[in-house]
Design an enzyme around this catalytic site. Structure first.
Site, PDB file in Angstrom:
ATOM      1  N   ASP A 195     -17.429 -12.449   8.441  1.00 13.97           N
ATOM      2  CA  ASP A 195     -15.938 -12.333   8.068  1.00 13.97           C
ATOM      3  C   ASP A 195     -15.505 -11.714   9.564  1.00 13.97           C
ATOM      4  O   ASP A 195     -15.496 -10.661   9.878  1.00 13.97           O
ATOM      5  CB  ASP A 195     -15.481 -11.434   7.168  1.00 13.97           C
ATOM      6  N   LYS A 215      -6.030 -13.651  11.519  1.00 12.56           N
ATOM      7  CA  LYS A 215      -5.249 -12.660  12.361  1.00 12.56           C
ATOM      8  C   LYS A 215      -5.145 -13.224  13.737  1.00 12.56           C
ATOM      9  O   LYS A 215      -4.196 -14.061  13.705  1.00 12.56           O
ATOM     10  CB  LYS A 215      -5.853 -11.102  12.311  1.00 12.56           C
ATOM     11  N   TYR A 262     -14.383  -4.400   3.896  1.00 14.58           N
ATOM     12  CA  TYR A 262     -13.161  -4.805   3.383  1.00 14.58           C
ATOM     13  C   TYR A 262     -12.948  -6.259   3.553  1.00 14.58           C
ATOM     14  O   TYR A 262     -13.163  -6.618   4.981  1.00 14.58           O
ATOM     15  CB  TYR A 262     -11.856  -4.000   3.912  1.00 14.58           C
ATOM     16  N   TYR A 285       0.897  -1.353   0.046  1.00 13.55           N
ATOM     17  CA  TYR A 285       0.026  -0.246   0.026  1.00 13.55           C
ATOM     18  C   TYR A 285       0.800   1.415   0.235  1.00 13.55           C
ATOM     19  O   TYR A 285       0.438   2.225   0.582  1.00 13.55           O
ATOM     20  CB  TYR A 285      -0.901   0.034   1.391  1.00 13.55           C
TER      21      TYR A 285
HETATM   22  C1  LIG Z   1     -12.251  -8.062   7.944  1.00 14.26           C
HETATM   23  C2  LIG Z   1     -11.100  -8.649   7.229  1.00 14.26           C
HETATM   24  N1  LIG Z   1     -11.020  -9.791   6.164  1.00 14.26           N
HETATM   25  C3  LIG Z   1      -9.940 -10.338   5.702  1.00 14.26           C
HETATM   26  C4  LIG Z   1      -8.963  -9.517   5.726  1.00 14.26           C
HETATM   27  C5  LIG Z   1      -7.665 -10.024   4.995  1.00 14.26           C
HETATM   28  O1  LIG Z   1      -6.606 -10.692   5.780  1.00 14.26           O
HETATM   29  P1  LIG Z   1      -5.144 -11.166   5.412  1.00 14.26           P
HETATM   30  O2  LIG Z   1      -4.672  -9.674   5.397  1.00 14.26           O
HETATM   31  O3  LIG Z   1      -4.605 -12.076   6.393  1.00 14.26           O
HETATM   32  O4  LIG Z   1      -5.485 -11.846   4.010  1.00 14.26           O
HETATM   33  C6  LIG Z   1      -8.804  -8.481   6.638  1.00 14.26           C
HETATM   34  C7  LIG Z   1      -7.299  -7.773   6.883  1.00 14.26           C
HETATM   35  O5  LIG Z   1      -7.286  -6.762   7.334  1.00 14.26           O
HETATM   36  C8  LIG Z   1      -9.838  -8.046   7.471  1.00 14.26           C
HETATM   37  O6  LIG Z   1      -9.745  -7.080   8.136  1.00 14.26           O
END
Ligand SMILES: Cc1ncc(COP(=O)(O)O)c(C=O)c1O
Length: 425
Positions: A246, A275, A140, A12
């Site tokens: 998610d 995470k 996101y 980024y």
């Molecule tokens: C809600 C959400 N889903 C998916 C992701 C993507 O995860 P990764 O960076 O481990 O691919 C993130 C990353 O910030 C996220 O906040």
């Protein structure tokens, strides 16, 4: 100061003229020890994943113990104790009904898995034409192609890929009532009615509604109340649409409960963890599915099997550290720690007012200040670093999402640094 290697391409970031001078030599608890001798309090836990702090003795020990046996074996045709135990453990912790776990190696891929599961679910059931997705504005879900298409189409960061991405449907979430204090810009009732309309009009082609429960993170830290999620569950059932939650950012306590789905009293059809799952040690995700979803993949027909299998799925080191992290989470009373963090964040941030500030928001171990104009956050990172705090604002928000081990004094110092930024002129 050390200069970053010219070969290293940062995320980024406009690389032209970029100088990254913060080289981490060591990290411990909530402290980053830089090569040049400076020490920073990490207020964002390495994009929120280092939930127990750096260099944790028990997590290190779990990794070493697994390493003595093996680091990794493929999950195709082989299995191992760490993956099996972690799958059982996650099913026991998850909202009731989520009964099967598919591992992958990042949050993005975990969400790709969820999308593919949803599409193949309907295909296996013989329901034609359900390939599209509905998701929330300001969302996101990661940076890979499928999940990019679920991200915010207007303000999201994936503009360069418009035209390349599959076209999905979007609906606006409730807005402006994260902590019950701010101005209500879109009420739950209003947002539910938008969702009902979208599902009524497009439900026949939608495989699943995908959302980040209660806290939309990287799309701008927007919060919404559990009542919306409960209604979403009801409407998805009514329209034969799967619900994907998610929980990559929210899972493992970030919003104040183990999973953000809990206060809504719902079980999604598919839930994705990442995470904090591996406490920031190794890339890992878990996509959990209900018995109903899983059952659609059973049968004599090999074509009904789920067609996905990343090389590093169920990595033994990642599974071992995840198991140890869950032990630490439970034994150290992390939910109580998160409540204490939330109380301090509320006290320190919610009173913030000023011409540049649009809204301060707090939910669980997440404190956010949104400004009207993103230019008002230019220089925050350097300002905070000079005061011994590591912050990385983006777009119109400066925020903290600390490790749960952060003590009150450090947390107040983080908040003071944010307040000082707004007080300085
Ligand atoms: C809600 C959400 N889903 C998916 C992701 C993507 O995860 P990764 O960076 O481990 O691919 C993130 C990353 O910030 C996220 O906040």
């Amino acid at each position: 100061m050390t200069r970053a290697s010219q070969a290293l391409w940062f995320p980024y970031a406009q690389m032209q003229g970029l100088e990254v001078q913060n080289e981490v030599a060591r990290a411990e608890g909530t402290r980053l020890f830089l090569r040049d001798g400076r020490v920073l309090i990490d207020a964002i836990a390495s994009w929120w994943c280092v939930i127990h702090g750096y260099n944790h003795p028990e997590l290190n020990a779990a990794l070493r113990a697994q390493l003595e046996n093996f680091a990794h074996v493929m999950l195709g045709g082989l299995t191992h104790q760490a993956a099996q135990r972690l799958a059982d453990r996650l099913v026991a912790l998850a909202p009731p009904g989520l009964a099967h776990v598919f591992f992958a190696d990042s949050g993005s891929v975990g969400m790709e898995v969820a999308m593919k599961m949803a599409v193949q679910y309907w295909k296996n059931l013989g329901v034609a034409g359900k390939h599209a997705f509905l998701s929330l504005r300001h969302g996101y879900h990661g940076d890979t192609t499928g999940v990019m298409s679920l991200g915010d189409p207007d303000e999201g960061m994936h503009h360069p890929f418009a035209g390349y991405l599959p076209r999905q449907h979007f609906v606006a979430p409730p807005e402006g009532m994260g902590d019950g204090r701010g101005e209500i810009r879109r009420s739950v009732d209003e947002a539910v009615s938008l969702l009902a309309t979208a599902l009524r009009e497009h439900g026949h082609e939608i495989a699943a509604f995908a959302c980040e429960p209660l806290m939309q993170a990287a799309g701008g830290f927007h919060f919404y109340p559990p009542a919306y999620l409960a209604e979403a569950r009801r409407l998805c059932d009514e329209r034969d649409v799967l619900l994907i939650c998610d929980e990559v950012a929210t899972g493992f306590g970030r919003t104040g409960t183990l999973f953000a789905c809990e206060p809504a009293g719902i079980t999604p059809d598919i839930m994705v963890l990442g995470k904090g799952l591996s406490a920031g040690y190794l890339g890992m995700s878990a996509t959990l599915a209900t018995e109903r979803v899983f059952a659609a993949f059973l049968g004599e027909d090999r074509d009904k099997a789920f067609m996905h299998g990343p090389t590093f799925m169920g990595n033994a080191l990642a599974c071992s550290v995840a198991l140890a992290s869950i032990d630490v989470f439970e034994r150290d009373g992390c939910l109580a720690k998160i409540r204490r963090i939330e109380a301090i964040l509320r006290e320190e941030l919610l009173g913030l007012r000023g011409p540049k500030i649009r809204e301060p928001r707090v939910l669980g171990a997440c404190g956010v200040v949104e400004v009207h104009d993103r230019r008002d956050l230019q220089g925050v990172q350097e300002f905070a670093s000079a005061r011994g705090v590591w912050l990385r604002p983006f777009d119109r928000v400066v925020y903290t999402m600390p490790a749960y081990v952060m003590d009150a004094a450090d947390l107040r110092r983080v908040c003071q640094t944010i307040r000082d930024w707004f007080d300085r002129s």
